[in-house]
Design an enzyme around this catalytic site. Structure first.
Site, mmCIF file in Angstrom:
data_model
loop_
_atom_site.group_PDB
_atom_site.id
_atom_site.type_symbol
_atom_site.label_atom_id
_atom_site.label_comp_id
_atom_site.label_asym_id
_atom_site.label_seq_id
_atom_site.Cartn_x
_atom_site.Cartn_y
_atom_site.Cartn_z
ATOM 1 N N HIS A 1 0.923 6.163 -1.356
ATOM 2 C CA HIS A 1 0.121 4.944 -1.197
ATOM 3 C C HIS A 1 0.499 4.218 0.104
ATOM 4 O O HIS A 1 -0.355 3.954 0.955
ATOM 5 C CB HIS A 1 0.353 4.039 -2.415
ATOM 6 C CG HIS A 1 -0.400 2.743 -2.367
ATOM 7 N ND1 HIS A 1 -1.569 2.539 -3.054
ATOM 8 C CD2 HIS A 1 -0.164 1.589 -1.708
ATOM 9 C CE1 HIS A 1 -2.014 1.317 -2.824
ATOM 10 N NE2 HIS A 1 -1.175 0.711 -2.008
ATOM 11 N N GLU A 2 1.778 3.929 0.256
ATOM 12 C CA GLU A 2 2.200 3.193 1.455
ATOM 13 C C GLU A 2 1.999 4.049 2.707
ATOM 14 O O GLU A 2 1.693 3.525 3.779
ATOM 15 C CB GLU A 2 3.659 2.736 1.329
ATOM 16 C CG GLU A 2 3.943 1.784 0.157
ATOM 17 C CD GLU A 2 3.069 0.537 0.127
ATOM 18 O OE1 GLU A 2 2.648 0.056 1.198
ATOM 19 O OE2 GLU A 2 2.794 0.037 -1.000
ATOM 20 N N HIS B 1 -1.408 3.388 3.971
ATOM 21 C CA HIS B 1 -1.447 2.133 4.743
ATOM 22 C C HIS B 1 -0.859 2.367 6.135
ATOM 23 O O HIS B 1 -1.379 1.890 7.140
ATOM 24 C CB HIS B 1 -0.606 1.058 4.042
ATOM 25 C CG HIS B 1 -1.267 0.402 2.864
ATOM 26 N ND1 HIS B 1 -2.493 -0.220 2.940
ATOM 27 C CD2 HIS B 1 -0.853 0.234 1.574
ATOM 28 C CE1 HIS B 1 -2.801 -0.739 1.747
ATOM 29 N NE2 HIS B 1 -1.828 -0.468 0.898
ATOM 30 N N GLU C 1 -6.661 -1.167 1.710
ATOM 31 C CA GLU C 1 -6.353 -0.612 0.400
ATOM 32 C C GLU C 1 -7.119 0.696 0.171
ATOM 33 O O GLU C 1 -6.649 1.574 -0.549
ATOM 34 C CB GLU C 1 -6.680 -1.653 -0.684
ATOM 35 C CG GLU C 1 -6.062 -1.388 -2.035
ATOM 36 C CD GLU C 1 -4.526 -1.423 -2.057
ATOM 37 O OE1 GLU C 1 -3.903 -1.833 -1.058
ATOM 38 O OE2 GLU C 1 -3.950 -1.019 -3.086
HETATM 39 ZN ZN ZN Z 1 -1.682 -1.147 -1.105
#
Ligand code: ZN
Length: 495
Positions: free
Chosen positions: A259-260, A263, A289
Site C-alpha cells: 500500500h505505502e 503511494h 489513495e
Molecule cells: Zn493510503
C-alpha cells in the site's frame, strides 16, 4: 519574464517550507524521542505561521495576478496559476484567529482522544469533539461555498462536491449491502488461519524490502522504516515509506508495505521538470489513495502476483507455509468478513465503513445531527450495513483519530481511491492483454509504467475527475469496483 520569475520564486519558496514541515513530521513519527514532542510542536507551529503569512501576503496575490496576465501561458503555467490561487484564497478566507483557535482545539482534542479511547469514555471526549466540529464548520463556512461540507471536501479532493459524491456512494451502498449478505450466507469460505502463524519480524522485513524494490520504488531516492501508523511522506527524490510488523499476522506488513509502496511510486513518478511548481504535486487525496489501493488490492491480492511471490514467501519462512497450497493462501488473503475496525477491514466491507463516516460527518456539518447522537447512530448504522454492532465506543465512534484532529471531509477520499483504482485497473487490463502473464512472471514494472504515464507524470495539471476520464475514457463510476468485488465473491465464496 519578470512576472514569471517573481511568481515562481514565491510559489516555490512556499513549497519548500511545506516540505520542511513534512520532514519534521516524519522525524516525529519515526525517529524523535518521546520527550521531544513539545519542542517539535513549537517548530511546526512556527513553520505553519510562516507558510500562512507567505500565502496571505497581498504581494503574493499581486505576483499571481501579474503572471496570469502575461501572454501565451501554456497549459502547465495556467495550472500553476490555478493551484497557487486556490491555495492562497483558501488561506485568505480564514481569519487568523480561527486558525489559531482551531489548531489549539485540535491539539487538545487529540490529547483527550488518546486518553479517553482506551478507557472507552466518550463523555470525556465529547466536549472536545464538539469544539472541533464547531470550529471546523466555521472554517468551512468562511470558504463561502454553497455547502460548507463541500468546502471541506474541496481541501482534499479539489472539485468534488457532496452533490456528485452522494449518488456515487448511494449506488455503492445499494450494491455492497446485498453482496455482503450473500457472502455471509455462502456455504464455502476461505480460511485465514495460515496468515496467523509465527512469521519472524526480521524475515518479514527482508520480504517487504524485496517487494518495494521489485515494485520499482527507488531506495536511493527514498527510505523504508517502521512507525506505529504506516504512512508515506516526501516527494520526488526523497520519499519516505513506513510499515509495521506483527509476528502473528502476516498481512499487516505485507499489504501495508505494498500500500505505502503505491503511494511512494506516485511521488517518485511525478515529472521532475515541474518539481516545486504548484501543479507539480500529486493530484488529490483520492487519486493518491487509488495508487496505494491498486497495488495493495488489485495487484497484491491477485493470483498472478502470488503465483510468482508465494514460492518466494515460502522460502523466506522455511517450514511455516510448506503444506499450504497457493490456492489456499490466495483465498486466505481474500477473506471477506464484517469487522468493527476500519483499518482492519477487507476490500469488500471497507467502503461501508467509509460510507458510515461520510453520512455522519456531512450530517454533523449540516447540523442535521449533533455530536451527542454519534455513539448511538454509529451502532444502529453498523448493524444495518455490516450486520454487526460495536459493544463499546472504543471499537465504534472513537476508533479513528481523524475527527479529533479536524480531518473532516477526508474519509470519502478513501472510498474514491478504491473506485479510481478499480477503474484504472480495468482499463490497464484492456490495454495490456498479457498483464496477468507478466505479473505471474514477477514483472511488476508493467503496472508501474502504465500508472506513471497515465497518472503520475501529470501531477495536478487537471482536476482528479478529468485525469480519470483522460486515463480511462470514462467518468468515475462504481461499476468497475463492483465487477471486481463480485468476481472475487464468485471465486472465493462460490456465489
Ligand atoms: Zn493510503
Amino acid at each position: 519574464m519578470e512576472a514569471r520569475i517573481g511568481f515562481y520564486d514565491r510559489a516555490r519558496q512556499i513549497f519548500d517550507l511545506t516540505l520542511a514541515q513534512q520532514a519534521l513530521e516524519w522525524d516525529q513519527e519515526v525517529m524523535m524521542p518521546a520527550q521531544g514532542a513539545d519542542q517539535r510542536a513549537h517548530q511546526l507551529a512556527a513553520l505553519a505561521t510562516v507558510v500562512h503569512e507567505k500565502l496571505t501576503d497581498p504581494a503574493y496575490g499581486g505576483l499571481i495576478d501579474a503572471f496570469e496576465a502575461s501572454r501565451d501561458l501554456d497549459e502547465r503555467a495556467r495550472a500553476d496559476v490555478r493551484e497557487a490561487r486556490r491555495a492562497r484564497e483558501r488561506a485568505v478566507r480564514v481569519p487568523g484567529r480561527l486558525v489559531a483557535e482551531r489548531t489549539e482545539a485540535c491539539a487538545r482534542a487529540q490529547a483527550a482522544w488518546l486518553e479517553a479511547r482506551p478507557r472507552n469514555d466518550f463523555a470525556a471526549f465529547r466536549p472536545h469533539l464538539e469544539r472541533v466540529m464547531d470550529l471546523t464548520r466555521e472554517l468551512a463556512e468562511a470558504q463561502g461555498m454553497p455547502s460548507p461540507y463541500d468546502a471541506l471536501l474541496d481541501e482534499y479532493e479539489p472539485g468534488m462536491t457532496e452533490a456528485r459524491l452522494r449518488p456515487l456512494f448511494d449506488d455503492l451502498r445499494r450494491r455492497l449491502v446485498p453482496l455482503l449478505e450473500r457472502i455471509r450466507g455462502a456455504s464455502r469460505r476461505p480460511d485465514p488461519a495460515p496468515l496467523a502463524r509465527c512469521f519472524p519480524v526480521q524475515d518479514q522485513e527482508v520480504f517487504c524490502r524485496r517487494l518495494v524494490t521489485d515494485m520499482g520504488f527507488d531506495l536511493d531516492a527514498g527510505r523504508f522504516d517502521v512507525s506505529a501508523h504506516p504512512f508515506t511522506t516526501g516527494t520526488h527524490r526523497d520519499v519516505r515509506l513506513t510499515t509495521r510488523y506483527r509476528e502473528d499476522w502476516l498481512p499487516c506488513s505485507v499489504f501495508g508495505t505494498i500500500h505505502e509502496g503505491g503511494h511512494g511510486l506516485y511521488e517518485q513518478g511525478l515529472d521532475a521538470r515541474f518539481f516545486r511548481d504548484p501543479s507539480g504535486g500529486a493530484c488529490s487525496a483520492g487519486l493518491h489513495e487509488s495508487q496505494s489501493r491498486l497495488w495493495e488490492n488489485l495487484v497484491g491480492r491477485s493470483l498472478p502476483f502470488w503465483s510468482h511471490y508465494y514460492p518466494v514467501l515460502q522460502a523466506t519462512f522455511p517450514g511455516v507455509l510448506d503444506e499450504v497450497p497457493l490456492a489456499s493462501f490466495h483465498g486466505a488473503v481474500n477473506v471477506v468478513e464484517p469487522s468493527l475496525i476500519r483499518v482492519e477491514a477487507d476490500e469488500t466491507t471497507y467502503n461501508l465503513h467509509i460510507l458510515l463516516r461520510f453520512e455522519l460527518e456531512s450530517d454533523l456539518i449540516a447540523r442535521r445531527i449533533t455530536v451527542k447522537d454519534l455513539p448511538e447512530l454509529w451502532r444502529i448504522r453498523m448493524e444495518q450495513q455490516l450486520g454487526i454492532a460495536p459493544p463499546d465506543d472504543r471499537s465504534g465512534v472513537m476508533q479513528d483519530i481523524h475527527w479529533a484532529v479536524g480531518l473532516v471531509g477526508y474519509f470519502p477520499t478513501y472510498a474514491l481511491g478504491n473506485l479510481y483504482a478499480a477503474q484504472f485497473m480495468e482499463r490497464m487490463r484492456e490495454e495490456l492483454r498479457d498483464l496477468d502473464e507478466r505479473l505471474s512472471r514477477g514483472e511488476l514494472g508493467v503496472v508501474r509504467t502504465w500508472l506513471r504515464e497515465r497518472i503520475h507524470v501529470h501531477g495536478r495539471v487537471w482536476p482528479a475527475q478529468e485525469l480519470c476520464e483522460r486515463a480511462t475514457g470514462a467518468p468515475l463510476s462504481v461499476e468497475p469496483l463492483m465487477r471486481h468485488l463480485e468476481a472475487k465473491a464468485h471465486t472465493f465464496y462460490g456465489i
